[in-house]
Design an enzyme around this catalytic site. Structure first.
Site, PDB file in Angstrom:
ATOM      1  CB  ALA A  27      -0.886   0.056   1.294  1.00  0.00           C
ATOM      2  CB  CYS A  28       0.024   4.479  -1.008  1.00  0.00           C
ATOM      3  SG  CYS A  28       0.050   4.498  -2.913  1.00  0.00           S
ATOM      4  N   GLY A  29       1.894   4.952   1.579  1.00  0.00           N
ATOM      5  CA  GLY A  29       2.073   5.277   2.804  1.00  0.00           C
ATOM      6  C   GLY A  29       0.804   5.953   3.329  1.00  0.00           C
TER       7      GLY A  29
END
Length: 233
Positions: A27-29
């Site tokens: 996932a993105c941060g």
């Protein structure tokens, strides 16, 4: 790869305690910060932006190192700030500001519009029609102040015209949850009708947020560009 005693084992650890490998995913941060006392302040925004910057390793950039794959911040509607801005004539068509209803009785949309004037005016007009058809009042549009020089060349080439739209119920008797649902319908109708009525504009039109509670500031940015790009922040 993880260590298991004297051996090195490939893959994820086994399920244990509160850990479950089924929840592992890429996932993105994402960072989250809140004042548990409910106090609103710019300090929360500042800390939120610092969180995003500390997660810049979770983002990406391409051949243009100053153009990111996307970064932004979601926050509560800054009612006091918008109230002052909307009362100010600067940034509004005709040089006239407007008064906002009490918080919870109006919504704010962050709208990405085509740079081509004829396509932009089409999208603005269509959104105004849908707002009216859904029994809501358009309070006004606000141009979002930005500093284009801080972003990369590729981001400049595809940058949308960014405006905010302010909407309220026409009779003032609708509660906040009902208004929130109305804004959701407006958003979905708008996205579908732009696609059906002007396909070329659809690729350059996007509603980043439309809500009585929250607003999103984002773009094809790297984390460090969010605050200097959006002067509101």
């Amino acid at each position: 790869m993880v260590k298991d005693g004297t051996k090195r084992v490939r893959g994820l650890p086994e399920k244990q305690g509160l850990y479950d490998p089924a929840f592992e995913h890429d996932a993105c941060g994402v960072g989250f910060i809140v004042d548990i006392s409910g106090k609103k302040s710019h300090d929360i925004v500042e800390k939120g932006l610092r969180i995003v910057e500390n997660l810049s390793h979770r983002g990406a950039c391409g051949c243009d190192p100053r153009t990111g794959d996307g970064a932004g911040i979601l926050m509560q509607i800054p009612d006091e700030f918008f109230r002052k801005e909307c009362a100010n004539a600067h940034g509004f068509a005709g040089g006239r500001g407007f008064e906002l209803p009490p918080l919870g009785q109006y919504g704010v949309g962050m709208i990405f519009l085509p740079q081509i004037p004829v396509d932009r005016h089409f999208c603005e007009g269509l959104l105004e029609e849908i707002i009216e058809q859904e029994g809501l009042d358009l309070l006004g549009w606000r141009s979002v102040p930005i500093v284009e020089s801080v972003i990369g060349e590729f981001a400049k080439d595809v940058r949308p015209h960014i405006k905010q739209v302010f909407v309220a119920s026409s009779d003032g008797n609708i509660d906040q949850d009902a208004l929130e649902r109305k804004l959701y319908v407006v958003r979905k109708r708008m996205q579908n009708e732009v696609r059906d009525k002007m396909k070329r504009a659809f690729h350059y039109f996007y509603i980043a947020s439309l809500s009585t509670r929250t607003i999103v500031y984002k773009g094809m940015l790297i984390a460090e560009q969010i605050q200097p790009f959006f002067l509101d922040l």
